[in-house]
Design a protein around this motif. Structure first.
Motif, PDB file in Angstrom:
ATOM      1  N   VAL A  58       0.826  -1.208   0.000  1.00  0.00           N
ATOM      2  CA  VAL A  58       0.000   0.000   0.000  1.00  0.00           C
ATOM      3  C   VAL A  58       0.864   1.263   0.000  1.00  0.00           C
ATOM      4  CG1 VAL A  58      -1.681   1.332   1.339  1.00  0.00           C
ATOM      5  CG2 VAL A  58      -1.933  -1.150   1.132  1.00  0.00           C
ATOM      6  N   GLY A  96      -5.662  -3.524   0.732  1.00  0.00           N
ATOM      7  CA  GLY A  96      -5.683  -2.291   1.504  1.00  0.00           C
ATOM      8  C   GLY A  96      -5.303  -2.587   2.934  1.00  0.00           C
ATOM      9  N   VAL A 115      -4.936   1.990   0.100  1.00  0.00           N
ATOM     10  CA  VAL A 115      -5.130   0.873  -0.813  1.00  0.00           C
ATOM     11  C   VAL A 115      -3.976   0.836  -1.805  1.00  0.00           C
ATOM     12  CG1 VAL A 115      -7.640   0.834  -0.575  1.00  0.00           C
ATOM     13  CG2 VAL A 115      -6.605   2.249  -2.373  1.00  0.00           C
ATOM     14  N   SER A 116      -3.717  -0.350  -2.348  1.00  0.00           N
ATOM     15  CA  SER A 116      -2.655  -0.501  -3.336  1.00  0.00           C
ATOM     16  C   SER A 116      -3.081   0.147  -4.658  1.00  0.00           C
ATOM     17  CB  SER A 116      -2.309  -1.986  -3.505  1.00  0.00           C
ATOM     18  OG  SER A 116      -3.423  -2.723  -3.961  1.00  0.00           O
TER      19      SER A 116
END
Length: 195
Positions: A58, A96, A115-116
């Motif tokens: 993340v 996330g 979040v990624s």
């Protein structure tokens, strides 16, 4: 306090503006995307390696580094402490992290949230924030707070304000560049030049 004007940052260092935000009552829940396939799973006793993998997935592009610098024993004690809750958002597009810290009586700190890259802008952050707010205010707290910085996603500060948080403090943080320490890939955070 820093005097007005420009201040040099030494080579090998990064500087960021940190904004802390808070809320003193639960805000209305915000609308969510329909048909989402996200799940939020609490990591009851996360291992250090598992936690750092999630944290890096993340935070890599935003130069999150504090938990990478922590010695393993200190990190294990922190994420395993009574009053600390770590959650993993799982989705086909990425992951996330949601970390809540209830260790200060009457407060909850949203310690880490994000979040990624595959989930940015798709509603997963809003969905996860609604659950963070619900979980925080389910406890007997009077204050829910978070901090973000100018290294984070450019929309982070506005996202927190839309979520019901109000800014209350601004600070400057100077630290070693984690890319030069080998804690982050040298090509991460292209918005922050290596000097």
């Amino acid at each position: 306090m820093l005097a007005d004007g420009y201040h040099d940052v030494a080579p090998g260092k990064i500087a960021t503006i940190v904004t802390s935000l808070e809320m003193h009552a639960p805000p209305p829940s915000r609308a969510e995307a329909d048909g989402a396939s996200w799940t939020l799973r609490r990591l009851e006793q996360p291992g250090v390696a598992e936690y750092r993998d999630l944290y890096s997935a993340v935070g890599r592009d935003w130069l999150w580094f504090s938990r990478l610098l922590m010695p393993d024993a200190e990190l294990a004690a922190t994420i395993g402490a009574d009053g600390v809750e770590v959650y993993r958002l799982e989705a086909p597009e990425g992951v996330g992290i949601l970390e809540l810290d209830f260790r200060t009586e009457g407060e909850c700190e949203l310690t880490f949230f994000g979040v990624s890259p595959g989930l940015v802008g798709g509603g997963a952050g809003r969905w996860m924030m609604n659950r963070a707010v619900q979980r925080a205010w389910a406890a007997p707290i009077k204050r829910f707070w978070v901090h973000t910085c100018s290294l984070d996603h450019p929309g982070a500060l506005a996202f927190y304000v839309r979520s019901g948080f109000t800014p209350f403090r601004r600070q400057v943080e100077i630290a070693d560049d984690p890319r030069l320490l080998g804690l982050a890939p040298r090509d991460s955070a292209s918005h922050v030049p290596l000097i």
